[in-house]
Design an enzyme around this catalytic site. Structure first.
Site, PDB file in Angstrom:
ATOM      1  N   ASP A   1      31.293  57.170  19.433  1.00 43.62           N
ATOM      2  CA  ASP A   1      30.281  56.315  20.056  1.00 43.62           C
ATOM      3  C   ASP A   1      29.033  56.325  19.197  1.00 43.62           C
ATOM      4  O   ASP A   1      28.804  57.255  18.401  1.00 43.62           O
ATOM      5  CB  ASP A   1      29.950  56.795  21.470  1.00 43.62           C
ATOM      6  CG  ASP A   1      29.305  55.686  22.311  1.00 43.62           C
ATOM      7  OD1 ASP A   1      30.049  54.954  22.999  1.00 43.62           O
ATOM      8  OD2 ASP A   1      28.074  55.535  22.255  1.00 43.62           O
TER       9      ASP A   1
ATOM     10  N   ARG B   1      14.393  48.640  29.797  1.00 39.33           N
ATOM     11  CA  ARG B   1      15.036  49.788  29.154  1.00 39.33           C
ATOM     12  C   ARG B   1      14.143  50.477  28.129  1.00 39.33           C
ATOM     13  O   ARG B   1      14.322  51.671  27.847  1.00 39.33           O
ATOM     14  CB  ARG B   1      16.344  49.351  28.490  1.00 39.33           C
ATOM     15  CG  ARG B   1      17.403  48.929  29.495  1.00 39.33           C
ATOM     16  CD  ARG B   1      18.759  48.786  28.854  1.00 39.33           C
ATOM     17  NE  ARG B   1      19.767  48.387  29.823  1.00 39.33           N
ATOM     18  CZ  ARG B   1      21.054  48.233  29.540  1.00 39.33           C
ATOM     19  NH1 ARG B   1      21.490  48.452  28.314  1.00 39.33           N
ATOM     20  NH2 ARG B   1      21.907  47.869  30.477  1.00 39.33           N
TER      21      ARG B   1
END
Length: 288
Positions: A141, A32
């Site tokens: 978020d 990632r």
């Protein structure tokens, strides 16, 4: 990446996002973060770690955290919570909030927005039952990128096919080439804010219903306890908390108790300390 560099990243991510990584997840971190390094012109992961250790690059730190945050979501995910909303929570709100004709919902870790929009669809499907009611849905978020996608309300064919019945797709979305966008009136029902659950969120005000699903599983026990206790302070005694299928309050806090026969659904067990007066949140409420 050396063992010491991976240890630094583990500490960094836990401090910034609460994410707890085991020793066998180094491959995941590397997969990632390599794209993050390339995007920012950094040659190696070792150089990226060095840049984080030096500090002073808030954008890089934010990109690393966002890259490691799981943003899996789809419409009406797991079905059961939305059945609970329609059959248990909404009737309770219509009864107990009949004087104010208003209530508030918080979707924590809302990711790309499918959960809040699914709740908005449930409210629209309730029709005359909620006519004239004011309902505010807040989606928060940690990731700026996913919040921008949520605000736009634009999804691929694959995304709308995951959990969304075809009749609802045609009723609440407009096709734009290969993409689908949620209709403006439904988008207007939801407010979006960037929020880290590790930080103070008492300023959000009080909420009658809180969806906090599939995020606590990434935290250690003390972090889970802290977040649940702070959520309890924002809720009235007759409110509802919804957790993911693999999450529970049992053994963590006595601030909530399970609703009998309703998997993943909880209510405050003791009077919660009020963080702010009821409905004292800037921005007001949005009409259904």
């Amino acid at each position: 990446m050396t063992p010491s560099e991976y240890e630094f990243l583990k500490r960094f991510l836990k401090e910034r996002s609460g994410l707890v990584l085991s020793d066998d997840k180094q491959y995941l971190v590397e997969s990632r973060l390599v794209p993050v390094a390339r995007k920012t012109g950094i040659d190696t992961l070792s150089a990226l770690v060095s840049a984080l250790q030096r500090g002073g690059n808030a954008a890089l730190a934010s990109n690393v955290v966002e890259a490691m945050t799981t943003n899996e979501s789809f419409f009406f995910r797991d079905k059961t919570p939305f059945e609970h909303f329609t059959n248990t929570m909404l009737p309770a709100m219509l009864d107990k909030r009949s004087k104010t004709r208003s209530f508030k919902i918080w979707c924590a870790a809302a990711s790309t927005g499918q959960e809040p929009y699914s709740l908005g669809i449930c409210l629209r499907e309730a029709g005359a039952k909620v006519a004239g009611w004011r309902v505010r849905i807040l989606g928060t978020d940690l990731s700026t990128e996913v919040l921008e996608k949520a605000k736009a309300g634009i999804y691929s064919q694959f995304e709308v096919q995951r959990g969304l019945p075809i009749q609802m797709l045609l009723k609440y979305f407009t096709q734009q080439g290969d993409l689908w966008q949620i209709n403006p009136d439904l988008r207007a029902m939801i407010e979006w804010r960037k929020l880290n659950l590790l930080e103070n969120f008492s300023h959000l005000g009080e909420f009658d219903i809180v969806f906090c699903r599939n995020v606590l599983i990434y935290f250690d026990q003390q972090t889970k306890i802290d977040i649940l206790q702070r959520i309890a302070k924002l809720m009235p005694e007759d409110g509802f908390l919804v957790l993911g299928a693999a999450e529970t309050v049992v053994g963590l806090t006595d601030a909530f108790q399970p609703v009998p026969g309703q998997r993943g659904l909880y209510q405050p067990k003791q009077p919660a300390a009020r963080a702010v007066p009821r409905y004292a949140v800037a921005g007001g409420l949005t009409g259904v």
